[in-house]
Motif scaffolding. Structure first.
Motif, short mmCIF file in Angstrom:
data_model
loop_
_atom_site.label_atom_id
_atom_site.label_comp_id
_atom_site.label_asym_id
_atom_site.label_seq_id
_atom_site.Cartn_x
_atom_site.Cartn_y
_atom_site.Cartn_z
N ALA A 126 37.64 34.60 37.55
CA ALA A 126 37.70 36.54 38.57
C ALA A 126 39.08 35.82 38.87
CB ALA A 126 37.43 35.50 39.38
N LEU A 171 41.71 37.62 45.50
CA LEU A 171 40.39 38.78 45.03
C LEU A 171 40.74 39.51 46.32
CD1 LEU A 171 38.40 36.11 43.80
CD2 LEU A 171 39.88 37.36 42.34
N GLU A 227 34.72 41.67 41.38
CA GLU A 227 35.79 40.53 41.75
C GLU A 227 35.32 39.28 42.58
OE1 GLU A 227 35.77 39.24 38.16
OE2 GLU A 227 35.94 41.04 37.76
N LYS A 265 41.25 38.38 35.82
CA LYS A 265 40.30 39.27 35.52
C LYS A 265 41.17 40.21 36.47
CE LYS A 265 36.76 39.45 33.39
NZ LYS A 265 34.81 39.60 32.98
N ALA A 266 40.96 39.75 37.87
CA ALA A 266 42.06 40.61 38.67
C ALA A 266 43.03 40.54 38.71
CB ALA A 266 41.15 40.14 40.18
#
Length: 435
Positions: free
Chosen positions: A298, A210, A273, A301-302
């Motif tokens: 997370a 992330l 995120e 999505k990232a």
């Protein structure tokens, strides 16, 4: 993560066979059944039922429906705690190849433009103020090198992630002495985790992914901001293609840089995120806790956001048009004030004194309301006796640029070396594809 979960289960079945907890026939049935489950997922025929808590239980439930009793033996010694950590690492190792390809593709577009447009000269900026003349290609490559650094860090991340947690059980380990090294090799992991408690709770690799994605997003956002400014009427250095800009709903004379603004906006959300997930990790007690379930949201999505940003950035950079004349017209002679100081240094004047004298030259030109080049030699000599007729050579943008021939500079030879280095990087065998 159905595919990663199925491949992990097939490898685990073979590990159980090696220690005689599954027969050869049972192992073959399990692998055949899992292949059928995978096919159902890929064709969209897999039916999720109410009792399916997660991908692991869904696959195991369906496997039992297909092959019967042998399916109930697959989970022996294994926990969803070590299973999910393994699945996530497998997913990242597989899908970050797409991000590697996207970054390389964007760099390739920048390098191509830099090589084709190497003679375009424009102002370079500090504090958003005109500073020194540079090549457009040098500007483009400044962003390419940031992305190249991101790509290098992705390789480091992948190596650190290639450590297999499977065989850690719920937290105490595997009681059946499976060969974890052989299991890791079959799943193409480079190492195995040394401590089962740490293995099932470790999500550092998610936090690191992330953060890495956040930095790529920041670099893309900075590229977008530069191009937004350069596409404005105030600059006019570039025009965006119609595919990556939109007309105003009210003002027909405007075209808005929507693609770049989305890169800039979404790029910032990637750090959101990262920040939110790191705070999940902050106060967790040892081993697995349900809080960790947020790791997948997370991660996915990232990944999706970054993949879309790279796609848009590639298209924008590839299709934009550079207005060479506008870039040239934005140059002004006061940007050569530093060159006056360098001229004096070459005459033997210490730099601090030369810098002060160059400032006096600028002050004199402003006082007389003329360009630096319009000051006479006599006027310059009143400032310093070191000025000679060869000061005329300073009032040339190409000469200014060509003095920066040291590695990393904006001189043509230096930019060509940058292009060559990046081309070598792009031509190398993509190591990720072989792992």
């Amino acid at each position: 993560m159905f595919e990663e979960d199925i491949e992990g289960s097939k490898a685990y079945a073979e590990a159980l066979r090696k220690i005689n907890l599954l027969t050869t026939k049972e192992t073959e049935e399990i692998c055949r059944g899992l292949d059928m489950v995978k096919k159902e997922w890929k064709t969209g025929d897999f039916e999720i039922k109410t009792g399916d808590e997660d991908i692991h239980t869904a696959n195991e439930r369906r496997l039992k429906e297909i092959i019967g009793e042998p399916a109930t033996k697959l989970h022996v010694g294994r926990s969803r705690n070590d299973q999910v950590a393994t699945d996530m690492k497998l997913w990242l190792l597989s899908n970050t190849k797409l991000l590697d390809e996207g970054i390389r593709h964007l760099i390739r577009k920048m390098v191509f433009r830099a090589s084709q447009e190497i003679d375009i000269i424009m102002p370079g900026y500090t504090h958003l103020q005109r500073a020194q003349p540079v090549r457009w290609s040098h500007f483009l490559l400044s962003h390419a090198w940031s992305l190249k650094n991101d790509n290098d860090k992705l390789g480091t991340f992948r190596k650190a992630t290639s450590v297999m947690p499977l065989g850690s059980g719920a937290l105490a380990g595997n009681p059946f002495s499976i060969d974890r090294i052989s299991l890791a090799n079959s799943l193409k992991f480079e190492e195995i985790t040394p401590n089962s408690m740490q293995a099932v709770s470790d999500r550092d690799f998610i936090a690191e992914f992330l953060f890495w994605a956040s930095m790529v997003g920041i670099h893309l956002s900075r590229l977008a901001e530069d191009l937004i400014l350069f596409s404005s009427k105030e600059f006019g250095f570039i025009n965006l293609s119609d595919a990556y800009s939109t007309g105003s709903s009210l003002m027909p004379q405007k075209r808005n840089p929507d693609s770049l603004e989305l890169i800039r906006g979404i790029g910032g959300s990637l750090f959101g995120e990262c920040c939110s997930f790191v705070l999940v990790l902050k106060s967790l007690p040892s081993t697995y806790n349900k809080d960790l379930q947020s790791d997948k949201e997370a991660m996915f999505k990232a990944f999706d956001k970054l993949k879309s940003l790279l796609d848009v950035a590639i298209g924008t950079v590839e299709t934009l048009k550079v207005n060479e004349d506008k870039c040239r017209l934005a140059l002004s002679l006061e940007m050569l004030a530093t060159d006056v100081a360098y001229y004096l240094v070459r005459k033997g004047v210490p730099f601090r004194e030369a810098h002060h004298l160059a400032g006096q030259v600028v002050s004199e030109s402003e006082k007389k309301k003329v360009n630096l080049s319009d000051l006479t030699l006599g006027e310059l000599k009143l400032i310093s006796e070191h000025f000679e007729h060869d000061i005329e050579k300073v009032w040339n943008y190409e000469n200014s640029i060509e003095q920066y021939q040291a590695t990393g500079g904006t001189a043509k030879s230096s930019v060509e070396k940058q292009i060559e280095k990046l081309q070598i990087f792009l031509q190398e065998d993509v190591a990720l594809d072989s792992k």
